[in-house]
Design a protein around this motif. Structure first.
Motif, short mmCIF file in Angstrom:
data_model
loop_
_atom_site.label_atom_id
_atom_site.label_comp_id
_atom_site.label_asym_id
_atom_site.label_seq_id
_atom_site.Cartn_x
_atom_site.Cartn_y
_atom_site.Cartn_z
N GLN A 1 36.03 58.75 35.89
CA GLN A 1 36.78 58.09 36.96
C GLN A 1 36.03 56.85 37.45
N CYS A 2 34.74 57.01 37.60
CA CYS A 2 33.92 55.87 38.03
C CYS A 2 33.97 54.76 36.99
N LEU A 3 33.90 55.12 35.72
CA LEU A 3 33.97 54.14 34.64
C LEU A 3 35.32 53.42 34.63
N GLU A 4 36.40 54.18 34.82
CA GLU A 4 37.72 53.57 34.87
C GLU A 4 37.84 52.60 36.04
N ARG A 5 37.36 53.03 37.21
CA ARG A 5 37.41 52.13 38.37
C ARG A 5 36.57 50.89 38.13
N SER A 6 35.40 51.08 37.52
CA SER A 6 34.52 49.94 37.24
C SER A 6 35.16 49.00 36.23
N THR A 7 35.82 49.56 35.24
CA THR A 7 36.50 48.73 34.24
C THR A 7 37.61 47.89 34.89
N VAL A 8 38.38 48.51 35.78
CA VAL A 8 39.43 47.78 36.50
C VAL A 8 38.81 46.66 37.32
N LEU A 9 37.71 46.96 38.02
CA LEU A 9 37.05 45.94 38.84
C LEU A 9 36.52 44.79 37.97
N ILE A 10 35.94 45.12 36.83
CA ILE A 10 35.42 44.08 35.93
C ILE A 10 36.56 43.20 35.44
N ASN A 11 37.67 43.82 35.06
CA ASN A 11 38.83 43.04 34.61
C ASN A 11 39.34 42.13 35.73
N GLN A 12 39.40 42.67 36.95
CA GLN A 12 39.85 41.85 38.08
C GLN A 12 38.88 40.69 38.33
N ALA A 13 37.59 40.97 38.25
CA ALA A 13 36.58 39.94 38.47
C ALA A 13 36.68 38.86 37.40
N GLU A 14 36.86 39.27 36.14
CA GLU A 14 37.01 38.28 35.07
C GLU A 14 38.28 37.43 35.28
N HIS A 15 39.34 38.09 35.72
CA HIS A 15 40.60 37.36 35.99
C HIS A 15 40.40 36.36 37.12
N ILE A 16 39.67 36.77 38.17
CA ILE A 16 39.42 35.88 39.31
C ILE A 16 38.56 34.69 38.89
N LEU A 17 37.60 34.95 38.00
CA LEU A 17 36.72 33.86 37.54
C LEU A 17 37.51 32.78 36.79
N LYS A 18 38.61 33.17 36.21
CA LYS A 18 39.45 32.21 35.49
C LYS A 18 40.41 31.44 36.41
N GLU A 19 40.45 31.83 37.67
CA GLU A 19 41.35 31.20 38.65
C GLU A 19 40.92 29.75 38.88
N SER A 20 41.86 28.86 38.76
CA SER A 20 41.54 27.44 38.95
C SER A 20 41.81 26.98 40.38
N ASP A 21 42.63 27.71 41.11
CA ASP A 21 42.92 27.38 42.51
C ASP A 21 41.76 27.90 43.37
N HIS A 22 41.01 26.99 43.99
CA HIS A 22 39.81 27.37 44.75
C HIS A 22 40.15 28.22 45.97
N ALA A 23 41.19 27.93 46.66
CA ALA A 23 41.57 28.71 47.85
C ALA A 23 41.94 30.14 47.47
N ARG A 24 42.72 30.24 46.43
CA ARG A 24 43.12 31.57 45.97
C ARG A 24 41.89 32.34 45.46
N PHE A 25 40.98 31.67 44.77
CA PHE A 25 39.74 32.28 44.28
C PHE A 25 38.95 32.86 45.44
N LEU A 26 38.78 32.11 46.52
CA LEU A 26 38.00 32.59 47.67
C LEU A 26 38.67 33.78 48.35
N GLN A 27 39.99 33.77 48.42
CA GLN A 27 40.71 34.89 49.05
C GLN A 27 40.51 36.18 48.25
N THR A 28 40.69 36.13 46.99
CA THR A 28 40.62 37.35 46.17
C THR A 28 39.18 37.75 45.85
N ALA A 29 38.28 36.78 45.79
CA ALA A 29 36.88 37.10 45.46
C ALA A 29 36.24 37.98 46.52
#
Length: 178
Positions: A53-81
């Motif tokens: 369960q911890c691994l699954e949650r961590s995998t989801v978080l890593i995917n979300q973090a990678e997706h946020i890093l690709k965000e080009s809109d700076h305001a949206r990046f700061l909100q979700t980061a």
């Protein structure tokens, strides 16, 4: 021949009883070992499930973090980061709980099987023989008008070394014997 057959039958009966006791104790101990195994496997399976369960949650978080890093809109990046960073911090704190509490080397520390005393007793089984008769020591024996003392020696380690016998002479009146 009859006496020998009787003793052989008694030997077989006693040995069969001992083997039955050993068989029953073996079953009881084997059940305890199996119960401990099942309990420890359940505990381990629960820990594995928690880690998954911890691994699954961590995998989801890593995917979300990678997706946020690709965000080009700076305001949206700061909100979700910020929310992702908080969730990562919470996940990191909870992962400390997942340290396994089973030491696999000491898994059966409560089962110390030591049958050395029992083996020694079984190896000492033998046919009992009557002790040798005691040797009366006449030089130490005494007699008086109402007491006789007999002394003897015996090869037995738990034997009595002497007895005293008191008696009374019958005179027709009330007699006491001790």
């Amino acid at each position: 021949q009859v006496n020998t057959a009787m003793h052989e039958a008694k030997l077989m009966e006693e040995c069969d009883e001992l083997m039955e006791i050993i068989r029953q104790r073996k079953q009881v101990i084997a059940v305890k070992i199996k119960e401990t195994k099942v309990m420890k496997l359940r505990k381990l399976a629960q820990q594995v499930a928690n880690c998954r369960q911890c691994l699954e949650r961590s995998t989801v978080l890593i995917n979300q973090a990678e997706h946020i890093l690709k965000e080009s809109d700076h305001a949206r990046f700061l909100q979700t980061a910020r929310s992702v960073a908080e969730r990562v911090a919470m996940a990191t704190a909870s992962s400390q709980v997942l340290i396994p509490d089973i030491n696999f080397n000491d898994a059966f520390e409560n089962f110390a099987l030591d049958f050395s005393r029992e083996k020694k007793l079984l190896e000492g089984l033998d046919y009992l023989t009557a002790p040798n008769p005691p040797a009366v020591r006449e030089e130490l024996c005494t007699a008086s008008h109402d007491t006789i003392t007999v002394h003897w020696i015996s090869e037995d380690e738990f034997s009595v070394s002497s007895y005293e016998l008191q008696y009374t002479i019958c005179t027709g009146q009330a007699n006491f014997i001790s």
